[in-house]
Design a protein around this motif. Structure first.
Motif, mmCIF file in Angstrom:
data_model
loop_
_atom_site.group_PDB
_atom_site.id
_atom_site.type_symbol
_atom_site.label_atom_id
_atom_site.label_comp_id
_atom_site.label_asym_id
_atom_site.label_seq_id
_atom_site.Cartn_x
_atom_site.Cartn_y
_atom_site.Cartn_z
ATOM 1 N N TYR B 139 0.829 -1.209 0.000
ATOM 2 C CA TYR B 139 0.000 0.000 0.000
ATOM 3 C C TYR B 139 0.861 1.255 0.000
ATOM 4 C CZ TYR B 139 -4.270 -2.615 1.083
ATOM 5 O OH TYR B 139 -5.336 -3.455 1.039
ATOM 6 N N MET B 140 1.934 1.205 0.802
ATOM 7 C CA MET B 140 2.752 2.410 0.956
ATOM 8 C C MET B 140 3.601 2.673 -0.273
ATOM 9 S SD MET B 140 2.355 3.768 4.061
ATOM 10 C CE MET B 140 3.737 4.210 5.088
ATOM 11 N N MET B 141 4.027 1.594 -0.931
ATOM 12 C CA MET B 141 4.899 1.743 -2.099
ATOM 13 C C MET B 141 4.287 2.636 -3.163
ATOM 14 S SD MET B 141 7.726 0.773 -1.930
ATOM 15 C CE MET B 141 9.053 0.211 -2.916
ATOM 16 N N GLU B 142 2.970 2.551 -3.304
ATOM 17 C CA GLU B 142 2.270 3.349 -4.299
ATOM 18 C C GLU B 142 2.573 4.837 -4.088
ATOM 19 O OE1 GLU B 142 -1.906 2.759 -3.984
ATOM 20 O OE2 GLU B 142 -2.316 4.446 -5.323
ATOM 21 N N HIS B 143 2.702 5.222 -2.842
ATOM 22 C CA HIS B 143 2.899 6.641 -2.560
ATOM 23 C C HIS B 143 4.357 7.041 -2.669
ATOM 24 C CE1 HIS B 143 -1.253 7.208 -1.562
ATOM 25 N NE2 HIS B 143 -1.201 6.006 -1.019
ATOM 26 N N ARG B 144 5.253 6.080 -2.476
ATOM 27 C CA ARG B 144 6.640 6.397 -2.785
ATOM 28 C C ARG B 144 6.759 6.667 -4.287
ATOM 29 N NH1 ARG B 144 12.168 3.046 -3.159
ATOM 30 N NH2 ARG B 144 11.107 2.374 -5.015
ATOM 31 N N GLU B 145 6.029 5.881 -5.055
ATOM 32 C CA GLU B 145 5.996 6.101 -6.497
ATOM 33 C C GLU B 145 5.498 7.523 -6.816
ATOM 34 O OE1 GLU B 145 7.125 4.115 -8.672
ATOM 35 O OE2 GLU B 145 6.416 5.150 -10.466
ATOM 36 N N ALA B 146 4.462 7.946 -6.070
ATOM 37 C CA ALA B 146 3.933 9.295 -6.289
ATOM 38 C C ALA B 146 4.992 10.344 -5.990
ATOM 39 C CB ALA B 146 2.700 9.508 -5.417
ATOM 40 N N ILE B 147 5.779 10.110 -4.945
ATOM 41 C CA ILE B 147 6.847 11.062 -4.609
ATOM 42 C C ILE B 147 7.891 11.083 -5.721
ATOM 43 C CG2 ILE B 147 8.751 11.465 -3.010
ATOM 44 C CD1 ILE B 147 6.973 10.402 -0.790
ATOM 45 N N TYR B 148 8.236 9.904 -6.226
ATOM 46 C CA TYR B 148 9.228 9.865 -7.302
ATOM 47 C C TYR B 148 8.724 10.589 -8.535
ATOM 48 C CZ TYR B 148 12.432 6.634 -4.989
ATOM 49 O OH TYR B 148 13.357 6.081 -4.150
#
Lengths: 167, 403
Positions: B139-148
């Motif tokens: 779930y959290m990885m999706e938002h790291r992607e958003a940050i990238y």
């Protein structure tokens, strides 16, 4: 608590250590003092335990090499007082024929790897260190690579020689 | 440090087995080797070896001009490279007495806090994986992607961003970057809340992390720990609050402090830091509206590389470009120590300058290097499975460990 003014710090050190600790500057308001290896542990432990100064936090230990100086190998300590938010920098310079200095691991456990790194890069021997080995480079390396006489490129490399490129 | 009995390897009756945990063990999150002596499942002693990816950054930095050291700093803690990057540029700016405009400071704060969130997402997500819970990580990885993707809009790259320049940024934030940032600020809190409810009172997770690898404040200070690890042990030290840089003094945020110093406290501290980072970003965005939108670097033509099209068409830009690249502009002969709050702790830059174009000596105070030192001593008496979780909670990044 407010930051300790440098004048007060200089006075506290001078009262205790007289001339064996000299002030060598305040670049960007960070007091920098120099001392010899005879006094370094006394100075560090005074700074750490003095109830007014309380430099209880060892931020960093590192080295520097000035090949043209009489005492070329320098060891640099950064201390931080978390109660007063004051920093201090301490330097000790050694001759390159006699690179011994007492270890600071008697005061801080964290000095262990910092000193190993300094040994690895500059060849400084910390007397009394529990485990003085190389840490970032391979064990059988003979050079101390951060000294200035060691060039960035390996001089034995041939693949970058001009004649391979028709020059 | 530990409540468990500590066995000694002198006992002739004991049959100790040796386990090489790493260098490329899947549970070690990188290239770490620990040679452990095991009595059953309990660790009797351990020796850490580092130096598998040592890239001699400090030596290379001595041979490069200041602006070319940026990509080196990116590769220290690659999970939050903008923080290293900005920290380095702030050190150079301190050396050269460059004042950055407020808008630059706020943009930097936004980028650095995003990086902190990205780093904590990885650390806490993986901590969950190590206890057997993959969902939170996913779930959290999706938002790291958003940050990238926000980084990508700002500078064109994702992991090693090369995002800063002396005096500010290489280019301005475009409107898509702000759109993506607002979308992130809208979406992420919901997931973070879900993530917290998934773990904070999860019986398995709490049993696996509570009182594991607990470190007292005294021990943490003696080992020069900083960052979430030190704060989890109960010491309220955050560089952002104590020595504010890049206008952190303009923002309201709290420094979360744990009580126990164990893996669970570290997890909670990092989660809370993500909330605080979101808070800071919201404030910075609000402040940005009051600043002129076209300023993204300080007016320092002697040190800020001009855009390429200006170099081709503008005489002054060409001259300055030449002078910067050839190192014609004198710099002060002095030394400076500057530190920023990296995702793992105090990231310090000690720069000795001899007036030349590249540092005479540059030392990185790398928090991972200093934090990891305690891993082997603190593992004594611990169960192997706890040692694995302990390592993920230390959040050691191999690039920063080795430099």
């Amino acid at each position: 608590m407010a930051k300790i003014p440098n004048e007060q710090l200089i006075k506290a050190i001078a009262d205790k250590f007289d001339t064996s600790v000299t002030v060598i500057g305040e670049p960007y308001e960070l007091l920098t003092v120099e001392t010899g290896r005879e006094t370094i542990i006394d100075l560090l432990s005074f700074l750490k335990t003095d109830p007014e100064l309380k430099f209880t936090f060892l931020t960093d230990i590192t080295g520097i090499h000035y090949p043209e100086q009489e005492k070329p190998i320098g060891i640099i300590y950064h201390l931080h007082s978390l109660t007063t938010n004051t920093r201090i920098r301490i330097k000790v310079f050694l001759e390159d024929t006699d690179v011994h200095i007492p270890t600071a691991t008697v005061l801080w456990d964290g000095a262990n790897w910092m000193e190993r790194e300094t040994y690895d890069f500059f060849g400084v021997i910390f007397d009394g260190h529990p485990d003085l080995r190389r840490i970032l480079n391979v064990d059988d390396m003979t050079a101390f690579p951060m000294r200035k006489e060691f060039p960035l490129e390996d001089p034995n490399r041939v693949d970058k020689k001009d004649f391979y490129f028709g020059r | 440090m530990q409540n468990h009995p500590v066995y000694t390897d002198n006992d002739p009756q004991s049959e100790l087995s040796t386990l090489n945990l790493g260098p490329t063990h899947p549970a070690t999150h990188g290239v770490f080797q620990n040679v452990l002596q095991l009595d059953g499942e309990r660790i009797v002693s351990g020796v850490s070896t580092i130096g598998y990816i040592h890239r001699a950054f400090e030596k290379i930095a001595e041979h490069r001009p200041f602006y070319q050291i940026t990509p080196l700093t990116d590769r220290l803690n690659y999970c939050s490279s903008p923080i290293n990057n900005m920290g380095w540029h702030m050190t150079v700016e301190k050396l050269l007495n460059i004042q950055t405009p407020k808008r630059v400071d706020y943009l930097r704060v936004i980028v650095m806090e995003l990086a902190r969130i990205a780093d904590h997402i990885i650390c806490n997500g993986v901590l969950g994986v190590d206890t057997g819970a993959f969902t939170g990580f996913l779930y959290m990885m999706e938002h790291r992607e958003a940050i990238y993707e926000i980084y990508e809009e700002v500078c064109g790259s994702r992991l090693t961003t090369n995002i800063g320049r002396i005096g500010g940024f290489e280019r301005n934030f475009n409107s898509r970057a702000f759109d993506k940032l607002r979308a992130f600020l809208k979406n992420f809190p919901k997931t973070l809340k879900e993530f917290e409810s998934l773990f904070n009172r999860n019986r398995i997770f709490v049993d696996r992390t509570r009182d594991v690898a607990a470190v007292s404040a005294e021990t943490a200070l003696s080992y020069s720990w900083t960052g979430p690890l030190l704060r989890a042990a109960g010491v309220d030290y955050d560089v952002r609050a104590m020595n504010p840089y890049s206008s952190y003094e303009d923002f309201e945020f709290e420094v979360p402090v744990g009580d126990n110093g164990d893996v669970y406290s570290r997890f909670l501290v990092r989660n809370e830091e993500m909330w605080q980072s979101l808070r800071i970003i919201e404030q910075a965005l609000a402040k940005l509206d009051k600043e002129p939108s076209d300023i993204f670097h300080a007016d320092v033509p002697e040190f800020y590389l001009p855009p390429k099209e200006e170099v081709y068409n503008n005489m002054e830009a060409l001259i300055y470009h030449f002078k910067i690249v050839m190192g014609e502009i004198p710099t002060p002969t002095t030394e400076v120590y500057h530190s920023v709050e990296g995702a793992n702790g105090e990231l310090g830059f000690y720069l000795v300058n001899d007036g030349g174009r590249s540092p005479y000596r540059l030392h990185f105070r790398r928090p991972s290097f200093i934090n990891y030192q305690m891993y082997a001593p603190m593992s004594r008496g611990m169960l192997l499975s706890d040692a694995i979780i302990n390592m993920s909670s230390l959040n050691v990044i191999a690039g920063e460990l080795d430099a």
